[in-house]
Design an enzyme around this catalytic site. Structure first.
Site, short mmCIF file in Angstrom:
data_model
loop_
_atom_site.label_atom_id
_atom_site.label_comp_id
_atom_site.label_asym_id
_atom_site.label_seq_id
_atom_site.Cartn_x
_atom_site.Cartn_y
_atom_site.Cartn_z
N ASP A 32 -55.54 103.84 -129.35
CA ASP A 32 -56.91 103.83 -128.83
C ASP A 32 -57.08 104.97 -127.83
O ASP A 32 -56.32 105.10 -126.87
CB ASP A 32 -57.17 102.49 -128.14
CG ASP A 32 -58.58 102.39 -127.59
OD1 ASP A 32 -59.45 101.89 -128.32
OD2 ASP A 32 -58.81 102.80 -126.44
N TYR B 235 -60.84 109.95 -121.90
CA TYR B 235 -59.46 109.83 -121.44
C TYR B 235 -58.70 111.15 -121.49
O TYR B 235 -57.61 111.25 -120.93
CB TYR B 235 -58.69 108.80 -122.29
CG TYR B 235 -59.34 107.47 -122.45
CD1 TYR B 235 -60.22 106.95 -121.50
CD2 TYR B 235 -59.07 106.69 -123.58
CE1 TYR B 235 -60.83 105.72 -121.67
CE2 TYR B 235 -59.65 105.45 -123.76
CZ TYR B 235 -60.54 104.97 -122.82
OH TYR B 235 -61.12 103.75 -122.99
N LYS C 273 -63.96 107.11 -129.27
CA LYS C 273 -65.24 106.61 -128.78
C LYS C 273 -66.26 107.73 -128.61
O LYS C 273 -65.91 108.89 -128.39
CB LYS C 273 -65.02 105.88 -127.45
CG LYS C 273 -63.95 104.78 -127.54
CD LYS C 273 -63.67 104.14 -126.20
CE LYS C 273 -62.58 103.09 -126.33
NZ LYS C 273 -61.25 103.68 -126.48
#
Length: 326
Positions: A55, A60, A90
């Site tokens: 993920d 990030y 995302k």
């Protein structure tokens, strides 16, 4: 080195299909940011142990090292092919606008060195000014999301074959119901904060009734991160259960989440913890232990500082995205 096989959930992929998602994912939301070479090496180690679900997010700044690790794992023969991996990234707030969603997923795919994602999700139910990727987001840069337009373009990502599944993250019941009311392709997943100290019962029930899998983050409280809390690892109830079962508090918290029927992403960059986190599938909590976690642990929502805190305190416009549930 023994290889652990992680159970999978079938998540919705299009109007009638399903796609297998390992219930335990390797999370990469960290503060401070992990050093890229260290992260790549840790992902390789995780793959050797049995992790297949990874993920990430543009937020990030971990897409590139993950992509390098996955490519290396295939070339080394640690897996037969890329199809053994489940990769989630995302849509960040600055790209949550009409005309920007497809270009954003293509950038992520380039960073990850992939042809498709297994899951692409809207990171937060709020937009920010296009082209401004500064983090934390300035309060004046937040904008309301045009859900109809953004979700339509998420659906286009799936129709183009860029993502097998699409979903959302940090969506309240009200926001999720709105997406369901306008969607041609309903979301497969809602990734939200969930743990024994924030059990999300109402949201989980809504997701269950609409064939949406909940993926939990901060299952262990994200202790050490600036948005984290020690309340889970310091819980007397969890400590007592862990001692009785000869497990760690982290394992009890993760096993509880698994038994609630949710998947989870958990962050660790040490081999010992990576191995420990995999050891939750061959034992179970008793009915009494589950009841204690349900009734004896005070509920406390850790208002996730990643987006909606500023030097002035909580940002009202972003807090409102939880529709009064904060």
């Amino acid at each position: 080195m023994s290889l652990t096989t992680v159970p999978t959930f079938a998540i919705r992929s299009g109007p009638s299909g399903h796609h297998s998602m390992p219930v335990l994912g390797f999370g990469t939301a960290a503060s401070p940011l992990p050093e890229p070479t260290m992260l790549k090496e840790t992902v390789i180690e995780a793959i050797k142990l049995g992790y297949r679900h990874f993920d990430t997010s543009p937020r990030y700044q971990t897409e590139e090292p993950i992509g390098e690790a996955l490519a290396e794992a295939v070339s080394l023969g640690l897996v037969r092919s890329r199809s053994e991996f489940f990769v989630t990234t995302k849509l960040w707030c600055a790209d949550a606008h009409g005309g920007l969603v497809v270009p954003a997923i293509k950038r992520s795919l380039k960073n990850l060195k992939l042809d498709y994602l297994d899951l692409y999700i809207i990171h937060w139910p709020v937009s920010s000014k296009p082209g401004k990727y500064k983090f934390p987001i300035d309060e004046d840069d937040f904008m309301p999301m045009d859900f109809e337009v953004v979700w339509s373009e998420m659906e286009e990502c799936q129709r183009l074959g860029l993502a097998k599944c699409i979903g959302v993250s940090n969506f309240s019941c009200k926001k999720l119901q709105h997406i369901l009311s306008i969607a041609t392709i309903p979301p497969s997943v809602n990734q939200v904060e969930m743990s024994p100290i924030w059990q999300q019962r109402k949201l989980r029930e809504l997701c269950r009734s609409n064939d949406i899998v909940v993926t939990a983050y901060s299952v262990l409280g994200s202790r050490g991160a600036f948005w984290g809390t020690p309340k889970i690892m310091e819980s007397d109830v969890l400590k007592e259960i862990a001692e009785a079962k000869e497990k760690t508090v982290a394992q009890v918290s993760m096993r509880w989440a698994y038994e609630q029927g949710v998947s989870m992403v958990v962050k660790s960059f040490t081999k010992e913890r990576l191995e420990e986190n995999l050891k939750i599938f061959d034992w179970s909590l008793t009915e009494d232990e589950t009841q204690r976690i349900s009734t004896e642990i005070p509920q406390f929502r850790n208002v996730h500082g990643e987006v909606y805190t500023s030097k002035k305190g909580p940002i009202k416009s972003v807090a409102e995205m939880w529709d009064g549930e904060i």
